[in-house]
Design a protein around this motif. Structure first.
Motif, short mmCIF file in Angstrom:
data_model
loop_
_atom_site.label_atom_id
_atom_site.label_comp_id
_atom_site.label_asym_id
_atom_site.label_seq_id
_atom_site.Cartn_x
_atom_site.Cartn_y
_atom_site.Cartn_z
N ALA A 1 0.84 -1.21 0.00
CA ALA A 1 0.00 0.00 0.00
C ALA A 1 0.88 1.26 0.00
O ALA A 1 0.63 2.20 -0.76
CB ALA A 1 -0.93 -0.01 1.22
N ARG A 2 1.91 1.24 0.85
CA ARG A 2 2.82 2.41 0.89
C ARG A 2 3.47 2.64 -0.46
O ARG A 2 3.65 3.78 -0.89
CB ARG A 2 3.93 2.17 1.93
N LEU A 3 3.79 1.55 -1.14
CA LEU A 3 4.47 1.65 -2.43
C LEU A 3 3.49 1.84 -3.59
O LEU A 3 3.89 1.95 -4.75
CB LEU A 3 5.30 0.39 -2.69
N GLU A 4 2.19 1.82 -3.26
CA GLU A 4 1.13 2.01 -4.25
C GLU A 4 1.20 0.98 -5.37
O GLU A 4 1.01 1.29 -6.54
CB GLU A 4 1.15 3.44 -4.80
N ARG A 5 1.49 -0.26 -5.00
CA ARG A 5 1.50 -1.34 -5.99
C ARG A 5 0.08 -1.87 -6.18
O ARG A 5 -0.71 -1.91 -5.23
CB ARG A 5 2.39 -2.52 -5.53
N ARG A 6 -0.23 -2.28 -7.40
CA ARG A 6 -1.57 -2.82 -7.67
C ARG A 6 -1.76 -4.17 -6.96
O ARG A 6 -0.89 -5.04 -7.04
CB ARG A 6 -1.77 -3.06 -9.16
N VAL A 7 -2.90 -4.32 -6.29
CA VAL A 7 -3.18 -5.56 -5.55
C VAL A 7 -4.61 -6.02 -5.81
O VAL A 7 -5.54 -5.20 -5.81
CB VAL A 7 -2.96 -5.35 -4.03
#
Ligand code: SF4
Length: 289
Positions: A201-207
């Motif tokens: 979430a901190r790295l704003e990666r798609r999940v």
């Protein structure tokens, strides 16, 4: 972690060695050549040799478009409902080189481009073999291929932030939101999954989050609410998939001589599954399937 497995180097990772019969192999992947134990260990350490269970081409599962899903051997969890228990042990996989895997992946570049698909590394648990998986992801990205992993997140600390930059999508399994339930279901702790999700979430990666609905084990309203509260902390989650438990893996447990404990569990009905999806939506979680 309290259980002795650290994310950076799961102990089994350097130890798998599979005796091979000449001519055998994971269908379609060239088996690794014969080599000494020292060469074997060095290649594993450098991420040039992986233990692979199998692979398949799929559409509309394991990520967008048509995908090659690579099933790695080895998993630190022991989920009661696992439908691929034959992927749990790394020694049950086949040693395959990075070059052989990439050769197969690159064959499907045209399919990936045409369908908006790509590569998904699943298992087992991909992060049991972090050096190999990092290399496959980096090589795939270098060739412009969309990449995903399907993971419990338990070994998420094995991936640096730089490694995660080679991932376009993480399929993150949140098996329960209650630590005691998670441990009863998987034999492991929930917290590493939350920590990994927090970092994504901190790295704003798609999940995309996945949740398996198992009557009598994960379907309690307080468990659904606990999962929802965890996922609600992650604005980068694009969707949550509720996957109804099924009995299709039962025979595999018998075949490999492991005790299957869910013989008497009935799959949830469509209405029950839909009610759980709605409960997630009520928490503001975008839910599909
Ligand atoms: S994490 Fe996946 S592969 Fe591992 S035991 Fe659970 S369901 Fe099976």
């Amino acid at each position: 972690m309290t259980d002795g497995i650290t994310g950076a180097a799961a102990p089994e990772a350097l130890e798998f060695e599979v005796p091979r019969v000449a001519g055998s192999g994971v269908a379609g992947l060239t088996p690794a050549p014969e080599m000494s134990r020292e060469e074997h260990l060095a290649m594993v350490r450098e991420g040039r040799l992986g233990s692979i269970h199998s692979w398949e081409l799929v559409t509309a599962v394991d990520g967008p478009g048509s995908r090659m899903t690579l099933f790695m051997a080895g998993c630190p969890l022991r989920c009661l409902y696992c439908h691929n228990p034959d992927t749990m042990k790394m020694k049950d996989g086949e040693p395959v080189t990075l070059d052989a895997v990439m050769e197969r992946i690159l064959r499907y570049r045209g399919v990936f481009t045409a369908s908006g698909g790509g590569l998904t590394i699943s298992g087992g648990e991909p992060l049991m073999q972090p050096a190999f998986v990092k290399n496959v992801l980096a090589e795939s990205k270098r060739h412009g291929i969309h990449t995903a992993i399907d993971t419990s997140g338990y070994l998420g600390s094995a991936m640096s932030d730089a490694d995660l930059a080679n991932l376009d999508l993480v399929l993150l399994d949140v098996k329960s939101g209650i630590p005691e339930t998670y441990r009863a279901l998987t034999g492991r702790d929930l917290q590493p999954t939350i920590d990994f999700g927090d970092r994504l979430a901190r790295l704003e990666r798609r999940v995309w989050v996945r949740f398996v609905l198992v009557p009598g084990h994960t379907d309690a309203p307080e468990n659904i609410d606990a999962v929802a509260r965890i996922v609600a902390q992650w604005p980068n989650v694009e969707r949550l998939e509720v996957l109804p438990f099924h009995q299709m893996g039962r025979d595999k447990w018998e075949t490999i001589g492991m005790t299957y404990q869910l013989d008497d569990v009935e799959p949830p009905s469509n209405d029950e599954t839909e009610a759980v999806r709605q409960r997630f939506r009520d928490h503001g979680i975008p839910t599909v399937y």
